[in-house]
Design a protein around this motif. Structure first.
Motif, PDB file in Angstrom:
ATOM      1  N   SER A   1       0.836  -1.207   0.000  1.00  0.00           N
ATOM      2  CA  SER A   1       0.000   0.000   0.000  1.00  0.00           C
ATOM      3  C   SER A   1       0.865   1.249   0.000  1.00  0.00           C
ATOM      4  CB  SER A   1      -0.907   0.023   1.225  1.00  0.00           C
ATOM      5  OG  SER A   1      -1.800  -1.050   1.189  1.00  0.00           O
TER       6      SER A   1
ATOM      7  N   GLN B   1      -8.906   0.718  -1.470  1.00  0.00           N
ATOM      8  CA  GLN B   1      -9.464  -0.448  -0.790  1.00  0.00           C
ATOM      9  C   GLN B   1     -10.832  -0.127  -0.168  1.00  0.00           C
ATOM     10  OE1 GLN B   1      -6.540  -1.946   1.885  1.00  0.00           O
ATOM     11  NE2 GLN B   1      -7.760  -3.659   2.573  1.00  0.00           N
TER      12      GLN B   1
ATOM     13  N   ASP C   1      -5.385  -0.504  -5.099  1.00  0.00           N
ATOM     14  CA  ASP C   1      -4.860  -1.093  -3.868  1.00  0.00           C
ATOM     15  C   ASP C   1      -5.895  -2.044  -3.274  1.00  0.00           C
ATOM     16  OD1 ASP C   1      -3.453  -1.786  -1.675  1.00  0.00           O
ATOM     17  OD2 ASP C   1      -3.628   0.151  -0.659  1.00  0.00           O
ATOM     18  N   GLU C   2      -5.706  -3.305  -3.483  1.00  0.00           N
ATOM     19  CA  GLU C   2      -6.633  -4.318  -2.963  1.00  0.00           C
ATOM     20  C   GLU C   2      -8.098  -3.908  -3.150  1.00  0.00           C
ATOM     21  OE1 GLU C   2      -5.674  -6.509   0.497  1.00  0.00           O
ATOM     22  OE2 GLU C   2      -3.755  -5.507   0.761  1.00  0.00           O
TER      23      GLU C   2
HETATM   24 MG   LIG Z   1      -2.201  -2.656   2.019  1.00  0.00          MG
END
Ligand SMILES: [Mg+2]
Ligand SMILES: Nc1ncnc2c1ncn2[C@@H]1O[C@H](COP(=O)(O)OP(=O)(O)OP(=O)(O)O)[C@@H](O)[C@H]1O
Lengths: 255, 249
Positions: free
Chosen positions: B40, B86, B163-164
């Motif tokens: 991240s 995210q 990011d995810e």
């Molecule tokens: Mg992360």
């Protein structure tokens, strides 16, 4: 023996007191503007850690917090002429310290007082804004100013409105001390009416009712504004035109 | 996009120890690695949501050296990239459509009308044609994330950073988001994606980067890296991930 309570006197005095409501509202309004602008400035200098300004702001807030409003009003009443006189002597300016209208002291004292408490409310509101939205704003390339205007301020406002509403109610009540520096507002008018008839409880009931009504509606207004600002959070989902959100099917067809 | 020797510490914690990575145009690069390895942080540095300590980030002709980055360069970098978060990070006070329009109007200076049309186009693209005027809180997690993707796509960035994007979602919503991302990947969008969805990564990524302890430990096409990793650390990580995967199924 006279009457214990003169109902007619109370009724008669009411409109005479009410006539001065605009003065009370004017003090409230101007002090509120001073309080908001200065409060915002103090809050921003603290949040952005601006040297000197930040320390000044913190000192200021601590000072105001520990000063009774009554004392602050006298400090401005005697302090402002002194300051102007000092300027006159130092720089040869010609301020006439006797011509300052009493209202000015009320504006300044109440505004300064309000600013300190507003700054705390505004700062905590700004700090409570969702950091994720601020990051989103940055990531789409907004400038700091755009981020403030479009993301931080609108959200902080929603958070701050209930607090600021309470501040304004406090301010309205605070104006009742303005008579001490010869401002004629509803409070002063009540005192005048009272001394004229030598009946006091009647006029103070009158003035209490006026304060009560004004504060009540100010509170309602704050609530209304908050609701209006929060409408995006309060709306319920619309009826779906097409309840089947068929993203998977859409792509299965394509792939 | 080309990243060279990117370093970042938080106080005494060194998180990125010098990352080199090239994201070629039109390619999808996936970043995998254990929790806390700095994935991240790495992505956030590329969008200057964290300020890197040193190293350079080049996006076409724009070259930013971390130690002498100007505001103008940072803005240009952010405008050349787009982030999918995210946690979606939608503007809660704005509808889906307004979320997508925001950057178009404020940053790209499109008229309301043009921005509105573009927003409708991209929301349609992610399957939300019938949710244009919904506020984020009226949308499911999967739908919110698709708004986030539409917002990123609409800016027509050179690189999309994800990011995810599915790890905050309920399992039944992961699919719809992956499908949308996968479609964009196939259309030739340049992407850098952090994901733990290994099947998905294997399917869409041109290259997989294994990040460990703030360093790129190895990098290669998914087939090679998944089946025949060069490092023991990678092997362990993959074993763990695929094993937990089996549990779920
Ligand atoms: Mg992360
Ligand atoms: N703002 C911060 N301040 C201090 N330390 C941080 C901060 N952000 C991240 N870290 C630390 O940096 C390290 C890497 O964090 P990062 O979030 O980049 O890992 P990650 O690879 O994304 O992990 P995950 O898979 O759990 O998302 C962690 O040890 C974390 O504690």
């Amino acid at each position: 023996m006279g009457k214990l309570f003169d109902f007619d006197f109370m009724v008669d005095a009411f409109p005479r007191i009410l006539r001065y409501l605009p003065v009370t509202l004017e003090i409230t309004f101007i002090a509120m503007i001073i309080g908001l602008v200065l409060g915002l400035a103090i809050a921003l200098s603290e949040i952005h850690n601006i040297p000197v300004l930040k320390q000044l702001g913190q000192g200021y807030v601590a000072f105001i917090r520990g000063t009774p409003l009554m004392v602050l009003i006298y400090l401005t009443y005697f302090g402002i002429p002194l300051m102007l006189e000092g300027l006159n002597r130092q720089f040869g300016t010609a301020f006439n310290t006797n011509s300052i209208p009493p209202l000015v002291y009320a504006f300044v004292a109440l505004g300064l007082n309000d600013a300190a408490f507003n700054s705390v409310a505004i700062r905590s509101a700004i700090e409570a804004v969702d950091k994720r939205e601020i990051e989103a704003a940055h990531s789409i390339g907004m400038t700091a100013l755009q981020t403030f205007k479009r993301v931080i301020a609108p959200q902080a406002l929603i958070i701050a409105v209930p607090n600021l509403g309470n501040q304004i109610i406090g301010l309205i009540k605070g104006t009742s001390l303005a008579f001490t520096v010869s401002v004629i507002d509803i409070m002063a008018s009540a005192r005048i009416q009272g001394s004229r008839g030598m009946r006091f409880i009647e006029v103070y009931i009158d003035v209490a009712v006026i304060y009560w009504v004004v504060c009540f509606f100010t509170g309602k207004l704050a609530l209304l504004i908050e609701r209006r600002l929060r409408r995006s959070e309060l709306t319920t989902p619309e009826e779906d035109e097409d309840p089947d959100d068929n993203i998977m099917k859409m792509y299965e067809r394509n792939i | 996009m080309q990243v060279t020797a990117l370093k970042k510490s938080f106080g005494k914690t060194v998180v990125l120890r010098g990352i080199d990575l090239t994201v070629p145009d039109g390619k999808v690069i996936a970043v995998i690695g254990p929790s806390g390895s700095g994935k991240s942080t790495f992505l956030r540095c590329l969008d200057y949501l964290e300020k890197p300590d040193s190293g350079t980030i080049a996006l076409d002709e724009l070259v930013i050296r971390a130690d002498q980055a100007h505001k103008k360069d940072v803005l240009a970098l952010r405008r050349g990239t787009a982030m999918v978060f995210q946690q979606f990070n939608l503007f809660r006070g704005r509808t889906a459509k307004e979320n997508v329009m925001e950057g178009l109007v404020q940053v790209k200076r499109l008229s309301e009308k043009e921005a509105g049309e573009a927003a409708e186009h991209y929301l349609n693209e992610v399957g939300l044609a019938n949710r244009m005027n919904y506020y984020p809180r009226q949308l499911s997690g999967g739908q919110q994330q698709r708004v986030g993707i539409a917002r990123a796509l609409a800016l027509e960035p050179k690189v999309i950073l994800l990011d995810e994007p599915t790890s905050a979602l309920d399992p039944e919503m992961i699919g719809e988001v992956l499908v949308v991302v996968g479609k964009q990947a196939k259309q030739g969008k340049t992407m850098l994606i952090v994901s733990h969805e290994m099947d998905f990564v294997r399917e869409i990524a041109d290259e997989v980067v294994f990040l460990d302890n703030g360093l790129v430990l190895e990098q290669g096409p998914p087939r090679d890296l998944f089946i025949n990793p060069a490092h023991e650390r990678t092997r362990q990580f993959l074993a763990r991930v695929f094993q937990s995967f089996d549990y779920v199924i």
